[in-house]
Scaffold this active site. Structure first.
Site, PDB file in Angstrom:
ATOM      1  N   CYS A  84       0.858  -1.153  -0.105  1.00 15.46           N
ATOM      2  CA  CYS A  84      -0.013   0.005  -0.080  1.00 15.46           C
ATOM      3  C   CYS A  84       0.880   1.353   0.085  1.00 15.46           C
ATOM      4  O   CYS A  84       0.293   2.253  -0.090  1.00 15.46           O
ATOM      5  CB  CYS A  84      -1.025  -0.028   1.298  1.00 15.46           C
ATOM      6  SG  CYS A  84      -1.989  -1.353   1.355  1.00 15.46           S
ATOM      7  N   HIS A 334      -9.330   3.593  -1.475  1.00 14.37           N
ATOM      8  CA  HIS A 334      -7.770   2.959  -1.209  1.00 14.37           C
ATOM      9  C   HIS A 334      -7.365   2.284  -2.450  1.00 14.37           C
ATOM     10  O   HIS A 334      -7.476   0.844  -2.369  1.00 14.37           O
ATOM     11  CB  HIS A 334      -7.743   2.410   0.206  1.00 14.37           C
ATOM     12  CG  HIS A 334      -6.318   1.687   0.263  1.00 14.37           C
ATOM     13  ND1 HIS A 334      -5.234   2.285  -0.405  1.00 14.37           N
ATOM     14  CD2 HIS A 334      -5.751   0.631   1.072  1.00 14.37           C
ATOM     15  CE1 HIS A 334      -4.055   1.674   0.351  1.00 14.37           C
ATOM     16  NE2 HIS A 334      -4.542   0.523   0.759  1.00 14.37           N
TER      17      HIS A 334
END
Length: 388
Positions: A84, A334
């Site tokens: 991420c 996200h």
């Protein structure tokens, strides 16, 4: 060393785009960034691109040159993968190269396409950011991992599910005016507490969504900005990166994130500032407990004190130090490879005064972004300042 100016930024809408390809999304984000920057694509000397699961979601590796083509640039292109934190790592490399004089114009960004896989396959794909031998094969998922971190935090410092619900409510409220956000919808504390459990003590509203999207920024040297009369008041003055053991059981502490602590220390020292100088922050709230851990790692709070910050109104848009005015990962969304650069995009707009939530911090001149990979085994932190 030269300073690093943010000449232009661009985003796609974050949400469900299952029929769009990663290259299509990145083309849109980069077009917006170039329009914002007023910089010629032919001047780009490097492209640094963040992506995590392209091989699984689109059966596509070697994405650097593919995304250069999508962006309309001829520069050499490199893909960065750090779960991420992929595009946050790409931003850090761009900053270092610009400072060192190795380039004057760098295009940096990221993209992720996830919804075409469906929930089960996306969850499986995301799990490869954990330790396959010691976590994934034992059935660990990231909701489960962050639930363990939340339990460890509650056991050591206290706090409650209601405290975490206030984080979710805050970030949903912040996303309301953000046209790029996936969830432009208010929720209440009661709704958050009544939502289905994902992994106790975390419920559905404690988790970020599955998101498609792309982000981009055009970074230039101070010399280039001056020579080409580029209006770029926001500067990256600090950058830091930290790492930790991959698997949770290898860590000395589950209720703290040393990788983020080290990244923050490095970024603050690089910029010549400390936590008390920060006016506003965008942090990696993939789960509500992750925001709590980030606030303590960034030294805004002592260990055990951040869990009640949203409930007390300290990190809301009207608080002393607003956090995640974009809506955060929780409500903005996200798209993993795009998230790090998207935080830079949002912070740049907040500090320039052209973000829909800039009015919450009209006098802000220093912001921090915090981007984490996995269970914070990888972290980048950047300090952005307004320098006219």
């Amino acid at each position: 060393m030269t300073g690093v100016r943010i000449a232009g930024v661009g985003l796609t809408h974050f949400g469900e785009h299952p029929e769009r390809t990663g290259r299509d999304l990145f083309a849109e984000a980069t077009a917006a960034a170039f329009d914002d920057a007023g910089v010629d694509r032919d001047d780009v000397e490097e492209l640094y691109y963040g992506n995590f699961m392209g091989e699984l979601a689109e059966h596509q590796g070697h994405q650097g040159p593919l995304m250069a083509e999508a962006a309309g640039v001829r520069a050499p292109a490199t893909r960065y993968e750090s779960a991420c934190a992929s595009s946050g790592t790409a931003v850090r490399q761009a900053v270092k190269d610009l400072r060192n004089g190795e380039a004057d114009v760098v295009l940096v960004g990221g993209a992720e396409r996830m919804n075409n896989l469906g929930t089960a396959r996306t969850t499986e794909a995301l799990a490869i950011a954990a330790d396959d031998l010691f976590e994934v094969r034992a059935g660990m998922t990231f909701p489960g991992a962050y639930a363990l971190m939340a339990r460890a935090y509650f056991d050591e410092y206290g706090g409650s599910e209601e405290d975490l619900a206030h984080v979710a409510v805050k970030n949903h409220e912040n996303a309301l005016p953000n046209e790029f956000a996936q969830f432009q919808r208010e929720i209440t504390v009661e709704e958050a507490l009544d939502a289905p459990t994902v992994a106790s003590p975390l419920g559905l509203y404690d988790a970020c969504p599955i998101t498609d999207g792309a982000s981009a920024a055009v970074l230039v040297s101070e010399e280039y900005a001056a020579e080409h009369d580029v209006d770029a008041p926001v500067t990256v003055t600090g950058t830091g990166q930290g790492g930790d053991r991959m698997a949770l059981q290898g860590r000395g502490h589950l209720a703290r994130t040393p990788a983020a602590e080290r990244a923050a220390e490095e970024a603050y020292a690089d910029a010549g500032v400390d936590a008390t100088d920060v006016d506003v922050a965008e942090v990696h709230d993939c789960f509500t407990i992750a925001e709590v851990l980030a606030l303590e790692a960034l030294d805004f709070y002592a260990p055990g004190e951040a869990v009640g910050a949203a409930r007390r109104g300290e990190t809301t848009r009207d608080g002393d130090r607003p956090v995640n005015l974009s809506g955060g990962l929780k409500a903005k969304g996200h798209p993993v490879g795009a998230t790090g650069t998207s935080q830079i995009v949002e912070m740049t707009r907040i500090l320039r005064g052209d973000h829909p939530n800039s009015d919450a911090v009209p006098d802000a001149d220093l912001g921090v972004t915090h981007n984490a990979g996995g269970t914070v085994a990888s972290t980048t932190v950047h300090v952005l300042e307004v320098e006219e």
